[in-house]
Enzyme design. Structure first.
Site, PDB file in Angstrom:
ATOM      1  N   LYS A 111      12.374 -12.446   6.935  1.00 24.66           N
ATOM      2  CA  LYS A 111      12.113 -10.825   7.101  1.00 24.66           C
ATOM      3  C   LYS A 111      10.777 -10.997   7.700  1.00 24.66           C
ATOM      4  CE  LYS A 111      10.079  -7.880   5.500  1.00 24.66           C
ATOM      5  NZ  LYS A 111       9.212  -7.126   6.797  1.00 24.66           N
ATOM      6  N   SER A 159      -0.437  -8.702   1.660  1.00 24.89           N
ATOM      7  CA  SER A 159      -1.396  -8.210   0.656  1.00 24.89           C
ATOM      8  C   SER A 159      -1.397  -8.518  -0.621  1.00 24.89           C
ATOM      9  CB  SER A 159      -1.690  -6.686   1.168  1.00 24.89           C
ATOM     10  OG  SER A 159      -0.507  -6.011   0.949  1.00 24.89           O
ATOM     11  N   CYS A 192      -6.834 -13.748   6.431  1.00 27.51           N
ATOM     12  CA  CYS A 192      -6.907 -13.979   5.211  1.00 27.51           C
ATOM     13  C   CYS A 192      -8.066 -14.845   4.854  1.00 27.51           C
ATOM     14  CB  CYS A 192      -5.642 -14.529   4.516  1.00 27.51           C
ATOM     15  SG  CYS A 192      -5.167 -16.171   4.699  1.00 27.51           S
ATOM     16  N   GLU A 214     -10.960  -6.318   0.499  1.00 25.89           N
ATOM     17  CA  GLU A 214     -10.726  -6.772   1.632  1.00 25.89           C
ATOM     18  C   GLU A 214     -10.790  -5.844   2.787  1.00 25.89           C
ATOM     19  OE1 GLU A 214      -6.634  -8.379   2.092  1.00 25.89           O
ATOM     20  OE2 GLU A 214      -7.530 -10.018   3.100  1.00 25.89           O
TER      21      GLU A 214
HETATM   22  P1  NAD Z   1       1.291  -6.286   3.973  1.00 29.71           P
HETATM   23  O1  NAD Z   1       1.460  -6.528   2.365  1.00 29.71           O
HETATM   24  O2  NAD Z   1       1.440  -5.062   4.282  1.00 29.71           O
HETATM   25  O3  NAD Z   1       3.060  -6.911   4.196  1.00 29.71           O
HETATM   26  C1  NAD Z   1       3.577  -8.054   4.198  1.00 29.71           C
HETATM   27  C2  NAD Z   1       4.834  -8.093   4.203  1.00 29.71           C
HETATM   28  O4  NAD Z   1       5.315  -7.549   2.946  1.00 29.71           O
HETATM   29  C3  NAD Z   1       5.640  -7.475   5.464  1.00 29.71           C
HETATM   30  O5  NAD Z   1       6.621  -8.084   5.821  1.00 29.71           O
HETATM   31  C4  NAD Z   1       5.708  -6.131   5.075  1.00 29.71           C
HETATM   32  O6  NAD Z   1       7.140  -5.436   5.713  1.00 29.71           O
HETATM   33  C5  NAD Z   1       6.407  -6.315   3.491  1.00 29.71           C
HETATM   34  N1  NAD Z   1       5.902  -5.356   2.925  1.00 29.71           N
HETATM   35  C6  NAD Z   1       4.808  -4.114   3.002  1.00 29.71           C
HETATM   36  N2  NAD Z   1       4.663  -3.396   1.864  1.00 29.71           N
HETATM   37  C7  NAD Z   1       5.751  -3.643   0.952  1.00 29.71           C
HETATM   38  C8  NAD Z   1       6.073  -3.249  -0.256  1.00 29.71           C
HETATM   39  N3  NAD Z   1       5.482  -2.202  -0.638  1.00 29.71           N
HETATM   40  N4  NAD Z   1       6.878  -3.991  -0.862  1.00 29.71           N
HETATM   41  C9  NAD Z   1       7.667  -4.957  -0.438  1.00 29.71           C
HETATM   42  N5  NAD Z   1       7.273  -5.396   0.818  1.00 29.71           N
HETATM   43  C10 NAD Z   1       6.224  -4.914   1.523  1.00 29.71           C
HETATM   44  O7  NAD Z   1       0.458  -7.344   4.660  1.00 29.71           O
HETATM   45  P2  NAD Z   1      -0.004  -7.287   6.106  1.00 29.71           P
HETATM   46  O8  NAD Z   1      -0.906  -5.982   6.360  1.00 29.71           O
HETATM   47  O9  NAD Z   1       1.148  -7.400   6.973  1.00 29.71           O
HETATM   48  O10 NAD Z   1      -1.054  -8.631   6.245  1.00 29.71           O
HETATM   49  C11 NAD Z   1      -2.267  -8.501   6.019  1.00 29.71           C
HETATM   50  C12 NAD Z   1      -2.381  -8.903   4.416  1.00 29.71           C
HETATM   51  O11 NAD Z   1      -2.144 -10.185   4.245  1.00 29.71           O
HETATM   52  C13 NAD Z   1      -3.987  -9.062   4.259  1.00 29.71           C
HETATM   53  O12 NAD Z   1      -4.286  -8.711   2.986  1.00 29.71           O
HETATM   54  C14 NAD Z   1      -4.318 -10.516   4.377  1.00 29.71           C
HETATM   55  O13 NAD Z   1      -5.272 -11.277   3.315  1.00 29.71           O
HETATM   56  C15 NAD Z   1      -2.820 -11.059   3.756  1.00 29.71           C
HETATM   57  N6  NAD Z   1      -2.765 -12.606   4.397  1.00 29.71           N
HETATM   58  C16 NAD Z   1      -2.711 -13.524   3.249  1.00 29.71           C
HETATM   59  C17 NAD Z   1      -2.643 -14.961   3.815  1.00 29.71           C
HETATM   60  C18 NAD Z   1      -2.575 -16.062   2.782  1.00 29.71           C
HETATM   61  O14 NAD Z   1      -2.306 -16.950   2.987  1.00 29.71           O
HETATM   62  N7  NAD Z   1      -3.244 -15.659   1.399  1.00 29.71           N
HETATM   63  C19 NAD Z   1      -2.192 -15.186   5.312  1.00 29.71           C
HETATM   64  C20 NAD Z   1      -2.247 -14.055   5.940  1.00 29.71           C
HETATM   65  C21 NAD Z   1      -2.439 -12.790   5.431  1.00 29.71           C
END
Ligand code: NAD
Length: 475
Positions: free
Chosen positions: A171, A224, A279, A375
Site C-alpha cells: 500500500k 511519521s 527522514c 520534525e
Molecule cells: P505519513 O505518516 O503521513 O504516511 C505514511 C503512510 O501511512 C502512508 O502510506 C499513509 O497513507 C499512511 N497513513 C497516514 N496517516 C495514517 C493513519 N492515521 N493511520 C494509518 N495510516 C496512515 O507520512 P508521510 O507524510 O507520507 O511521510 C513523511 C514522514 O515519514 C516523515 O515523518 C518522515 O520522517 C517519515 N519517514 C521516515 C523514514 C524512516 O526510515 N525513519 C523514511 C522516510 C520517511
C-alpha cells in the site's frame, strides 16, 4: 483513476473514494488515487495467501532469478522512473535517480537470497543427535510507505520479503502512487507468479484493514512517528510482527577544526536536498566554539545562491517544490516561531505556480523552541551555538527522536566520542547524510523506530523469515 494490481491483473478499487495526485512543480492534478476499502484489502490478501505456498516452496535460486530480472528491468527503465518521481514528487532529476539507485541496491542484495538465507547445522549437537536451524518465510507480508522516497522505500521491503519466499501486499502513499504502480508492474513482468505481489492503493482505512487482517503475518511501515506508533501497537496487538520507522530530528555538529568548505556543502545538501523532505535531513546545525563564524557565513552564502524551480521535466535546479500546499503551509508556520532569519525562504524568488518555498536558516532560537524538538520536514535549517562538543552532544540527546547525527571534525577523538555518545542509530562523520545502505540495517532508535528488526541488511532477512530448528536422531 488508478487501478490496483491483484493476482497480476489491473483491477478497479471497490471503494468510491479517491484523492488527487499532483504535479507539485505546477500545482496541477495529474491522476486520482483510490482510497481502498476493507474489501480491496480482502481480495489482495486472499490473492497473496493463495500464492504463498507455491512461492514459499520455490527454490531460493529460482526466486533469485526473478530478482535478477527485476534488477535488469529497473536499470533499463531508470530514466523513465526517475522522471516519474520528478513529476509526482518534485525531486530534482539527480535526487530522483538517487532514490531509485538506493532501491536497486536492495534488489542487488536480495539477489543473494540463496546464501543470505542459509541455515546452520551442528552434527552431534547431543549424543547421536544432529541439530539444524532453517529459515522459513513468514507468510503474507504487507508494506505501507510514505511519500518522500517513492522508489527506495518500497524497495526496502518488497524485494527482500519476496526473495525470502513470502507473498506481499503493498500500500503506497496516495501522494506518489504512479512510481509505486510502475515498480510493481516491472516486478510482475520479471516473472513473479500471480498473487505473489499485489498493490492496493489507499489511505487510513486501507492501513487499518491490513493491520486487522488475520492472514497478514508481518507489516513493514515507514512514515511519521505518530502513525508509526499506532501501526506498531495495532499490528502487534493483532499478533503480527511489525517494523515501523517514524520521523526524525537530525543534529549536525561542526567543530572548530572541521574542513569548513566540506562541512558547508554537506550541510547544505543534507538540509535542503529533496526540499528537506527526508527522514535523514540535517535539521539542526550545532556550531561548537569558534566554528560559528566561518560555517555561518559559508552556509548563508550557499543557501542564498540556491536556485529553486520546477523539476517535472528534469531541469537541473538546486531545489524543487514541496509535495503539496499543506506541506508549504506547515513550513511557513514553523518560520513564524521566532529567531533570527539568516536566510528567509519566503522571500526567495519562488516560481508563481506549484508548491514552492525557498530554503531558510534560522538562528538564535531558545532551548524550548519547537524548531529543536519537532520534525519540520521541509527546507528549514536551525543554527545553534554551543560552548563545546559535550554541550552539542547534550543538545542532540535532548531529542525524542533517534534517526541520525553527524559530526564535522579533523579529530578522531572527537568523532569517536560523538559516535559513541549520541543516542541515535545512524552516525555520520564528515558526510552529509548517514544514508541507508542496503548491506546494513537502517537503524533508527527511540521515537524514530518501533520494533526490533530494521529494514535492510541481515535484519531485513531476519524480519521476513522465521527459524525452524530440527533435532534428528538416526541410530
Ligand atoms: P505519513 O505518516 O503521513 O504516511 C505514511 C503512510 O501511512 C502512508 O502510506 C499513509 O497513507 C499512511 N497513513 C497516514 N496517516 C495514517 C493513519 N492515521 N493511520 C494509518 N495510516 C496512515 O507520512 P508521510 O507524510 O507520507 O511521510 C513523511 C514522514 O515519514 C516523515 O515523518 C518522515 O520522517 C517519515 N519517514 C521516515 C523514514 C524512516 O526510515 N525513519 C523514511 C522516510 C520517511
Amino acid at each position: 483513476m488508478l487501478l490496483n494490481l491483484i493476482a497480476s491483473r489491473w483491477t478497479p478499487s471497490a471503494s468510491g473514494e479517491s484523492t488527487p495526485v499532483f504535479n507539485p512543480s505546477r500545482g496541477i492534478e495529474i491522476a486520482r488515487c483510490p482510497l481502498g476499502s476493507r474489501a480491496d484489502v480482502e481480495v489482495a490478501v486472499a490473492a497473496a495467501r493463495a500464492a504463498f505456498p507455491d512461492w514459499a516452496n520455490t527454490p531460493a535460486g529460482e526466486r533469485a532469478r526473478v530478482l535478477f530480472r527485476f534488477k535488469a528491468l529497473l536499470e533499463l527503465h531508470i530514466d523513465e522512473i526517475a522522471l516519474l518521481i520528478c513529476r509526482e514528487h518534485g525531486k530534482t532529476l539527480v535526487e530522483a535517480q538517487g532514490d531509485l539507485r538506493r532501491g536497486i541496491d536492495v534488489v542487488d542484495l536480495a539477489c543473494g537470497i540463496p546464501s543470505l538465507s542459509m541455515g546452520q547445522k551442528l552434527g552431534q549437537v547431543a549424543r547421536n543427535i544432529d541439530g539444524e536451524a532453517e529459515r522459513f518465510p513468514v507468510g503474507v507480508c504487507a508494506g505501507i510507505t510514505p511519500y518522500n522516497f517513492p522508489a527506495m522505500i518500497p524497495l526496502w521491503m518488497m524485494p527482500m520479503a519476496i526473495a525470502c519466499g513470502n507473498s506481499f501486499v503493498f500500500k503506497p502513499s496516495p501522494k506518489v502512487p504512479l512510481t509505486a504502480a510502475r515498480l510493481v508492474e516491472l516486478f510482475v513482468e520479471a516473472g513473479l507468479p500471480p498473487g505473489v505481489l499485489n498493490l492496493v492503493h489507499g489511505g487510513v482505512e486501507t492501513v487499518q484493514a491490513i493491520l486487522d487482517h488475520p492472514d497478514v503475518a508481518a507489516v513493514s511501515f515507514v512514515g511519521s512517528t505518530a502513525v508509526a506508533r499506532d501501526v506498531y501497537r495495532r499490528g502487534t496487538a493483532n499478533g503480527k510482527r511489525v517494523q515501523a520507522a517514524g520521523g526524525a530530528k537530525n543534529f549536525m555538529v561542526v567543530m572548530p577544526d572541521a574542513d569548513m568548505d566540506l562541512a558547508a556543502e554537506a550541510i547544505l545538501s543534507s538540509s535542503f536536498g529533496c526540499s528537506g523532505q527526508r527522514c535523514m535531513a540535517g535539521s539542526v546545525v550545532v556550531v561548537a566554539g569558534r566554528a560559528a563564524e566561518p560555517i555561518t557565513e559559508r552556509l548563508r552564502k550557499l543557501t542564498t545562491g540556491m536556485s529553486v524551480g520546477a523539476t517535472d521535466e528534469g531541469a537541473p535546479v538546486g531545489m524543487g517544490p514541496m509535495i503539496d500546499q499543506g506541506a508549504v503551509a506547515r513550513v511557513r508556520q514553523y518560520l513564524l516561531q521566532g529567531g533570527e532569519m539568516l536566510v528567509d525562504g519566503r522571500l526567495a524568488p519562488n516560481p508563481p505556480e506549484g508548491f514552492f518555498i525557498g530554503p531558510s536558516i534560522v538562528a538564535g532560537v531558545g532551548a524550548e523552541s519547537v524548531l529543536l524538538r519537532e520534525e519540520v520536514f521541509g527546507p528549514v535549517l536551525t543554527l545553534m551555538r554551543e560552548e563545546d562538543l559535550d554541550a552539542a552532544i547534550a543538545l542532540a540527546n535532548g531529542s525524542q527522536y533517534g534517526n541520525g547525527a553527524v559530526i564535522y571534525t579533523r579529530s578522531g577523538g572527537a568523532a569517536r566520542n560523538f559516535a559513541r555518545s549520541v543516542n541515535c542509530g545512524m552516525i555520520g562523520v564528515n558526510i552529509g547524510v548517514p544514508a541507508p545502505m542496503a548491506l546494513f540495517p537502517f537503524s533508527g532508535w527511540n521515537e524514530s523506530f518501533f520494533g526490533d528488526l530494521h529494514v535492510q541488511g541481515n535484519e531485513g532477512v531476519q524480519f521476513y523469515t522465521r527459524t525452524k530448528v530440527t533435532l534428528t536422531r538416526w541410530t
